[in-house]
Design an enzyme around this catalytic site. Structure first.
Site, short mmCIF file in Angstrom:
data_model
loop_
_atom_site.label_atom_id
_atom_site.label_comp_id
_atom_site.label_asym_id
_atom_site.label_seq_id
_atom_site.Cartn_x
_atom_site.Cartn_y
_atom_site.Cartn_z
N THR A 34 -0.65 -4.22 3.31
CA THR A 34 -0.32 -4.09 1.89
C THR A 34 0.81 -5.06 1.53
O THR A 34 0.74 -5.78 0.52
CB THR A 34 0.10 -2.64 1.57
OG1 THR A 34 -0.99 -1.77 1.90
CG2 THR A 34 0.45 -2.46 0.11
N ASN A 91 -13.63 -2.51 3.74
CA ASN A 91 -13.20 -1.35 4.54
C ASN A 91 -14.15 -0.17 4.40
O ASN A 91 -14.31 0.62 5.32
CB ASN A 91 -11.78 -0.92 4.15
CG ASN A 91 -11.56 -0.87 2.66
OD1 ASN A 91 -11.68 -1.89 1.97
ND2 ASN A 91 -11.26 0.28 2.15
N GLN A 143 -9.82 -5.69 7.99
CA GLN A 143 -10.89 -5.01 8.73
C GLN A 143 -11.62 -5.93 9.69
O GLN A 143 -12.40 -5.45 10.50
CB GLN A 143 -11.89 -4.38 7.75
CG GLN A 143 -11.33 -3.21 6.97
CD GLN A 143 -11.00 -1.98 7.82
OE1 GLN A 143 -11.42 -1.87 8.98
NE2 GLN A 143 -10.22 -1.08 7.27
N SER A 169 -3.34 -6.13 9.57
CA SER A 169 -2.45 -5.04 9.91
C SER A 169 -2.70 -4.59 11.33
O SER A 169 -3.85 -4.52 11.76
CB SER A 169 -2.82 -3.91 8.95
OG SER A 169 -1.90 -2.90 8.99
N GLY A 170 -1.62 -4.24 12.06
CA GLY A 170 -1.78 -3.86 13.46
C GLY A 170 -2.57 -2.59 13.70
O GLY A 170 -3.31 -2.48 14.67
N HIS A 171 -2.42 -1.61 12.78
CA HIS A 171 -2.96 -0.29 13.11
C HIS A 171 -4.47 -0.19 13.01
O HIS A 171 -5.05 0.84 13.32
CB HIS A 171 -2.28 0.81 12.29
CG HIS A 171 -2.62 0.88 10.85
ND1 HIS A 171 -3.47 1.82 10.33
CD2 HIS A 171 -2.23 0.13 9.79
CE1 HIS A 171 -3.56 1.66 9.03
NE2 HIS A 171 -2.82 0.64 8.66
N THR A 212 15.21 -7.22 9.31
CA THR A 212 15.27 -7.35 10.77
C THR A 212 13.87 -7.13 11.36
O THR A 212 13.18 -6.20 11.00
CB THR A 212 16.27 -6.32 11.35
OG1 THR A 212 17.53 -6.55 10.72
CG2 THR A 212 16.42 -6.46 12.85
N CYS A 254 -9.38 11.68 -3.85
CA CYS A 254 -9.03 12.78 -4.74
C CYS A 254 -7.80 12.37 -5.54
O CYS A 254 -6.71 12.27 -5.00
CB CYS A 254 -8.74 14.02 -3.91
SG CYS A 254 -8.69 15.49 -4.91
#
Ligand code: PLP
Length: 415
Positions: A73, A151, A181, A203-205, A241, A329
């Site tokens: 993001t 995604n 993705q 993104s890493g996750h 940092t 939702c």
């Protein structure tokens, strides 16, 4: 109860190897990489090595083109807002109607700030129309921001080609892609096929590194103003940092993902295809969204006519299966997915979407379990649907007429 985790497009578990690589930087190597003493220089060196490693997986690019952020993001916000700040004379942005909110909502905000934004439509399969894309490019176009893989559906856009067309039309237009993705699932060579891409986020996750680390690739020479302002970190391009353990973890995750990419992709695709085939054979009035387009090997997005996605998710969850639905939702009302709406999924199915997404930790047993449980869940919920006639295991006549009017051709007829 054994958990079947089939929601890897939402997030992935941290790989044990990644966690292990991070431990020293969560414990004894805690120094601030900007400090001047020797232990801190060691930590700065670990960041440098991670940057080199990540750069290597994108082909022959320079480590200085890798910018660490906190998530995709932030990378997307930096790319879009940073590009606009650096090119104030241009006021037009091109994107698509099916982007993740991390791009879509930023583009809408740019619109509210006076920018003109083109949201390109997609067809029933989720594909973009190339000639419509070409027509949308204007002399005042500042940026094209188009995702690599969706995604929700896994549909892959021809980003290398779109970037080439953009640069051939006007080399000063910037090209950004949200590759959150696709990184770790698709090979992306930014020095060859994807050489016209200026900015790329991920993104890493989504690839077995932790949440809280992202990357923005910024091609050398790309005009971009910083989004996070403060210290001089990341060569003055992103203040704050550095998140050293997560940076080290991300580099290790990239290494693991790209070591056996083709082999893993094949194994995962085989599982996804088996799930798709078996569910289509067992469940009438089921559509595979994006089936007619190039797709990520791990994603299966289904529209189940006449039932609610949320109801399916709760029932699956009761049986230990974690999946996801396209709808979100929002303030008490159930909004259908903007991606499926853009793909013109008929209203009898747009609320009934469900996504299964796999990773390298999924097994054939997981697929067996979903095949065993999901058709029963659908049957149970349909029995409670006002559109469904359980005796003939098909929609009521009125509902069938609605389907025909909506042009549903893939759904099987009632027997
Ligand atoms: N872009 C895409 C395509 C995504 O799938 C996601 C997460 O689902 C994001 C951006 C946002 O990623 P992050 O959670 O790292 O900000």
């Amino acid at each position: 109860m054994r958990i079947v985790y089939a929601d890897n497009n939402a997030t992935t578990p941290i790989a044990p190897e990644v966690f292990e690589a991070m431990i020293p930087y969560l414990t004894r190597e805690y120094f601030n990489p900007s400090s001047m003493y020797e232990p801190a220089r060691r930590v700065a060196q670990a960041i440098r090595q991670a940057r080199q490693k990540i750069a290597r997986y994108f082909g022959a690019i320079s480590e200085n083109e890798i910018l660490f952020t906190s998530c995709a993001t932030e990378s997307n916000n930096t790319a879009i807002v940073g590009a606009a700040k650096a090119n104030p004379q241009r006021r037009h942005i091109i994107t698509t109607a099916v982007e993740h909110p991390a791009v879509l909502e930023v583009c809408k905000e740019m619109q509210r700030n006076g920018y003109d934004v083109t949201f390109l439509p997609v067809d029933r399969n989720g594909n973009l129309n190339l000639s419509e894309f070409i027509k949308s490019i204007r002399p005042d176009t500042l940026l094209v921001t188009i995702m690599h893989a969706n995604n929700e559906t896994g549909v892959i856009f021809p980003v290398a080609e779109l970037a080439r067309i953009t640069k051939e039309t006007d080399p000063s237009i910037l090209f950004h892609t949200d590759a959150t993705q696709s990184v770790g699932k698709v090979r992306i060579d930014l020095s060859r096929e994807y050489r016209h891409v200026d900015l790329l986020s991920f993104s890493g996750h989504k690839l077995h590194a932790p949440k809280g680390i992202g990357v923005l690739f910024v091609r050398k020479g790309t005009p971009l103003r910083p989004f996070m302002i403060g210290g001089h970190q990341e060569s003055g391009r992103r203040a704050g940092t550095e998140n050293v353990p997560y940076i080290v973890g991300l580099a290790r995750a990239m290494e693991l993902a790209y070591e056996n990419l083709e082999e893993e992709d094949r194994r995962i695709k085989k599982m996804r295809d088996r799930l798709e085939t078996e569910l289509l054979a067992r469940i009438p009035y089921l559509e595979v969204n994006g089936r007619g387009a190039p797709r990520l090997p791990n994603t299966l997005n289904l529209s189940v006519h006449f039932i609610e996605g949320e109801a399916m998710l709760f029932e699956l969850s009761d049986q230990g299966i974690c999946a996801s639905s396209g709808s979100a939702c929002t303030s008490g009302s159930l909004e259908p997915s903007h991606v499926l709406l853009a793909m013109k999924v008929p209203f009898t199915a747009v609320h009934g979407s469900i996504r299964f997404s796999f990773s390298r930790y999924n097994t054939e047993e997981d697929v067996d379990r979903i095949i065993e449980v999901f058709p029963q869940v659908v049957e149970r919920l349909r029995r409670a649907s006002p559109y469904w006639d359980s005796r003939r295991n098909g929609p009521r006549d009125e509902a069938y007429t609605l389907l025909q009017e909506a042009g549903v051709t893939e759904a099987r007829l009632p027997s």
